[in-house]
Design a protein around this motif. Structure first.
Motif, short mmCIF file in Angstrom:
data_model
loop_
_atom_site.label_atom_id
_atom_site.label_comp_id
_atom_site.label_asym_id
_atom_site.label_seq_id
_atom_site.Cartn_x
_atom_site.Cartn_y
_atom_site.Cartn_z
N ARG A 28 0.84 -1.21 0.00
CA ARG A 28 0.00 0.00 0.00
C ARG A 28 0.87 1.25 0.00
NH1 ARG A 28 -3.18 -2.41 4.13
NH2 ARG A 28 -2.05 -1.08 5.56
N ASP A 30 1.11 3.58 2.08
CA ASP A 30 1.73 3.91 3.38
C ASP A 30 2.85 2.94 3.75
OD1 ASP A 30 0.44 1.59 4.12
OD2 ASP A 30 -0.65 2.47 5.80
N ARG A 59 -16.12 -18.76 6.18
CA ARG A 59 -14.87 -18.81 5.43
C ARG A 59 -14.18 -20.16 5.61
NH1 ARG A 59 -13.74 -12.75 7.55
NH2 ARG A 59 -14.54 -11.66 5.73
N HIS A 167 -6.77 -14.48 10.23
CA HIS A 167 -6.42 -13.82 8.97
C HIS A 167 -5.56 -14.74 8.10
CE1 HIS A 167 -4.71 -10.79 6.24
NE2 HIS A 167 -5.74 -10.03 6.56
N GLN A 175 -1.04 -8.52 6.97
CA GLN A 175 -0.74 -7.12 6.68
C GLN A 175 0.37 -6.70 7.64
OE1 GLN A 175 -2.82 -5.01 4.75
NE2 GLN A 175 -4.83 -5.99 4.71
N LYS B 107 -6.62 -4.86 16.47
CA LYS B 107 -7.60 -5.77 15.86
C LYS B 107 -8.85 -5.91 16.72
CE LYS B 107 -4.44 -8.09 12.84
NZ LYS B 107 -3.46 -7.00 12.87
N ASN B 108 -8.79 -5.42 17.94
CA ASN B 108 -9.95 -5.47 18.82
C ASN B 108 -10.47 -4.08 19.14
OD1 ASN B 108 -10.43 -8.44 19.74
ND2 ASN B 108 -8.22 -8.16 19.57
N ASP B 154 -0.37 4.97 12.68
CA ASP B 154 -0.40 4.48 11.31
C ASP B 154 -1.75 4.83 10.66
OD1 ASP B 154 0.82 2.06 9.55
OD2 ASP B 154 -1.36 1.92 9.66
N ASP B 155 -1.70 5.44 9.47
CA ASP B 155 -2.94 5.89 8.81
C ASP B 155 -3.92 4.74 8.53
OD1 ASP B 155 -2.36 8.54 8.79
OD2 ASP B 155 -1.41 8.51 6.80
N PHE B 156 -3.35 3.60 8.12
CA PHE B 156 -4.22 2.45 7.83
C PHE B 156 -4.97 2.01 9.09
CE2 PHE B 156 -4.67 -2.23 7.82
CZ PHE B 156 -5.58 -2.35 6.78
N ASP B 166 -13.20 -4.63 8.85
CA ASP B 166 -12.79 -6.02 9.04
C ASP B 166 -11.59 -6.28 8.13
OD1 ASP B 166 -12.45 -8.76 8.84
OD2 ASP B 166 -14.41 -9.11 7.91
N GLU B 167 -10.45 -6.56 8.73
CA GLU B 167 -9.22 -6.68 7.95
C GLU B 167 -9.23 -7.89 7.01
OE1 GLU B 167 -4.48 -6.03 8.82
OE2 GLU B 167 -5.76 -6.76 10.42
N ILE B 168 -9.85 -8.97 7.42
CA ILE B 168 -9.89 -10.16 6.55
C ILE B 168 -10.67 -9.84 5.27
CG2 ILE B 168 -10.72 -12.54 6.31
CD1 ILE B 168 -10.10 -12.96 9.27
N GLY B 169 -11.78 -9.17 5.45
CA GLY B 169 -12.59 -8.78 4.28
C GLY B 169 -11.78 -7.90 3.33
N LEU B 170 -11.00 -6.95 3.91
CA LEU B 170 -10.18 -6.06 3.09
C LEU B 170 -9.14 -6.86 2.30
CD1 LEU B 170 -9.47 -3.12 5.57
CD2 LEU B 170 -10.84 -3.02 3.48
N THR B 171 -8.52 -7.83 2.98
CA THR B 171 -7.49 -8.62 2.31
C THR B 171 -8.09 -9.50 1.22
OG1 THR B 171 -6.12 -8.65 4.29
CG2 THR B 171 -5.69 -10.36 2.66
#
Lengths: 484, 197
Positions: A28, A30, A59, A167, A175, B107-108, B154-156, B166-171
């Motif tokens: 990304r 960043d 999943r 993940h 990530q 993550k929480n 961190d911006d993300f 939801d990070e898994i969905g993003l990945t």
């Protein structure tokens, strides 16, 4: 990634940079990267909520073939089957439930599972390299901070939390942001009676428990080149105790000899291809690290901890420090709290401290070389009368079988040690092996935190030979006196 | 995940450095197969001491903890973050955090705010009597006394926290790239698929 590859080829890179670059799936703006994970080890404590998360979201596990599940933390280290070979129940209801969850989750998601009664079962960080599942140049993760261990064979290996476990199960990636690099160079020859555990304790004593935060450590210098692969696993294992998420030792001929022929390691032509690739991973001449720390091998003595942080290290010939001797006021306060908890007073000789418990085991020190080192000291001697319990817990069923074929079990049993089944045991008080409150343990494990080995338990981290020495004298002892 | 824009309220002035994950949640609480209910075991060894900050009625329901260097060092147990969630903690302020813990906290939905020791010392003082305000959008911690401490995040992570992503969905939205990487690996490093033992 291919376009940046050409410029990277001209710039000298570290071992870490090379492994990182080879695993970037996406980047990304960043700087955060999607990093591919080659190997995922799973145990019963940090996985149930991850599997539950997958189920809730509908999943599946993306690459069950790159995933290996082994129970270790909760398992009692007493007999697992009765005389007829039937499995014995686990008394602790919650432990049994957590173990059962893994036993069900692994097959239902198609993951290979090594069960509690299989002879390959053991501590996940012993099993990975032993099975040839862990390989140089790979990325390895597990929901356990001592995953750093696998850096001993040149893998980029680190602990992750349960959300990250989920993940990786779902995407086979994480990530991540690239870490800074720290070279820890130890040159020279280790003195008589000085083991890999003493080396890593001395390193943590020098850099501090947070010294490696944000870094990946590469261990370099003649001490690590000369060290066995098992010794390197011990050192890298405790990288996290110095704050670094991962440690690395460049893979070399010793590494390849250690892995060749392991059940899950590459075979035939693929093995040759793999070795050629692994040889290319060593840090390039001229590559630079963000930080460099050097130690002189000759200055490292058999060492141990006096307090409740792994940075609280002294040589065995040393004294319990005076909290006032620390420059940092918050460290002074922490040291005083540690001494109160440990029941020690400043100026006391470490060698005068009596212990009641001995633990030889854990992912740090439960491999065959560790057991040989401890047995060499225990041989022909007896566990001292003041020792209430002395445990030897092999890291896996295969380590146990190897030790038994060498007669090490007999040496330990004759001396008065208990010879147990493989597991995490007394390292972390999640199973029946615990140190009672107020009692003191010489332990080959990796953490001396408050309550780590049981509520109120007092831990001194030592090498396997030093643990055996403490067992036979009943107090913390300079093992060199017994090694004539 | 719940979106977080700001955290506002009393802060527990813990102050200790090297607060490890065994202190946050001892190992005997890790046998759960659920994410909830761990607050009862949080900081058990500290709470065993009379007069500890966690049981001080002054800080009942406080959503913030202020600690010293290297908060969350030790194990990878996400139970530490779950325990904090369960006791209602939404943010931790410290001069530094362990890498694994700060990832788990994020993550929480727990905000980890890194500030220099001097700022932390000042906040520890204010926390004894007054609330503290963490503004994630403007990346600043303020007090009722015009203290204003800017922090970096961190911006993300900030974006995920503020939008409850939801990070898994993003990945998985990137699944094509993962598949392409796997195809390349199969060609260049065929040995990476383990031999079936």
């Amino acid at each position: 990634m291919l376009d940046s590859g050409s410029s990277m080829a001209t710039k000298p890179r570290t071992l870490y940079d090379k492994i990182w670059d080879a695993h970037v799936v996406d980047q990304r703006d960043d700087g955060t990267c999607l990093i591919y994970i080659d190997r995922h080890l799973v145990h019963e404590v940090t996985s149930p909520q991850a599997f539950e998360g997958l189920r809730v979201a509908g999943r599946k596990v993306r690459r069950p073939d790159l995933t290996l599940a082994v129970p270790d933390h909760n398992l009692p280290t007493t007999a697992r089957v009765d005389a007829e070979g039937n499995r014995l129940p686990i008394a602790d209801v919650e432990s049994a439930q957590q173990l059962a969850a893994l036993e069900t989750n692994a097959p239902s998601f198609g993951i290979k599972y090594i069960g509690a009664t299989d002879r390959e079962q053991g501590i996940v960080h012993v099993v990975g390299p032993e099975q040839g599942f862990s390989l140089p140049g790979t990325t390895i993760v597990c929901g356990d901070s001592h995953t750093a261990c696998h850096g001993g064979i040149g893998a980029l290996a680190f602990g992750i939390g349960t959300s990250e476990v989920e993940h990786v199960l779902a995407t086979q990636t994480l990530q991540l942001k690239q870490s800074k690099t720290m070279e820890i160079r130890v040159e020279g020859t280790l003195g008589f009676g000085v083991s890999p555990k003493d080396v890593i304790l001395a390193i943590i004593g020098k850099i501090g428990a947070a010294g490696g935060t944000g870094y990946v450590i590469e261990y370099t210098g003649s001490v690590f080149r000369d060290m066995s692969v098992e010794g390197r696993l011990t050192v890298s294992n405790m990288s996290i105790e110095g704050g670094a998420r991962a440690g690395l030792v460049a893979p070399d001929d010793k590494t390849f000899a250690y892995l060749k022929g392991r059940p899950m390691a590459p075979k035939g032509e693929q093995w040759d291809q793999a070795v050629a690739y692994w040889r290319s991973l060593a840090t390039d001449p001229g590559a630079t690290y963000d930080k460099v720390v050097t130690l002189d091998a000759a200055e490292i003595a058999p060492s141990l901890t006096w307090g409740t942080s792994p940075e609280d290290v002294v040589p065995i010939t040393g004294l319990v420090p005076d909290p006032k001797s620390f420059a940092d006021p918050s460290k002074q306060a922490a040291a005083q709290k540690s001494l109160d908890y440990m029941g020690l007073v400043p100026g006391q000789k470490m060698q005068d401290i009596e212990v009641q418990h001995i633990f030889i085991g854990s992912c740090t020190n439960s491999r065959i070389e560790d057991l040989r080192a401890a047995a060499a000291v225990a041989k022909g001697r007896k566990v001292a009368a003041n020792i209430k319990q002395a445990l030897v817990v092999p890291g896996s069923g295969l380590v146990k079988a190897q030790a038994e074929s060498e007669g090490l079990d007999k040496i330990f049993i004759d001396a008065g040690f208990e010879w147990r089944e493989p597991g995490c045991s007394m390292c972390l008080a999640m199973n029946p092996d615990k140190v009672p409150s107020g009692e003191r343990c010489a332990s080959t494990s990796n953490r001396n935190f408050v309550g780590r080995q049981g509520p109120g338990a007092r831990t001194h981290l030592v090498s396997p030979a030093m643990a055996a020495a403490a067992a036979v004298t009943g107090r913390l002892t300079d093992v060199r006196e017994l090694m004539a | 995940m719940k979106a977080v824009n700001k955290v506002d309220g009393r802060a527990i002035p813990l102050g200790l450095k090297n607060v490890d994950t065994d202190v946050i949640i001892p190992a005997h609480y890790l046998k759960t197969i659920s994410r909830i209910g761990l607050g009862k075991g949080a900081f058990e060894t500290i709470r065993a001491q009379p007069g500890n900050v966690f049981d001080d009625p002054e800080y009942t329901g406080a959503p913030i903890i202020i600690a010293g260097d290297n908060f969350g060092c030790g194990s990878s147990r996400e139970h530490a973050a779950w325990a904090l969630n369960d006791m209602g903690v939404e943010a931790v302020i410290a001069p530094s955090f362990s890498d694994i813990f700060s990832g788990n906290a994020f993550k929480n939905g727990i905000v980890t705010v890194v500030l220099p020791q001097e700022a932390v010392d000042r906040l520890l003082e204010v926390a004894k009597t007054d609330p503290i305000h963490i503004d994630l959008e403007n990346k600043v911690v303020t007090t009722p006394y015009q203290d204003r401490f800017a922090f970096e995040i961190d911006d993300f992570r900030r974006n995920c926290l503020m939008n409850g992503l939801d990070e898994i969905g993003l990945t998985l939205a990137n699944a094509d790239r993962i598949t392409a990487h796997e195809r390349t690996l199969a060609q260049t490093q065929p040995w990476l698929v383990p031999v079936a033992a």
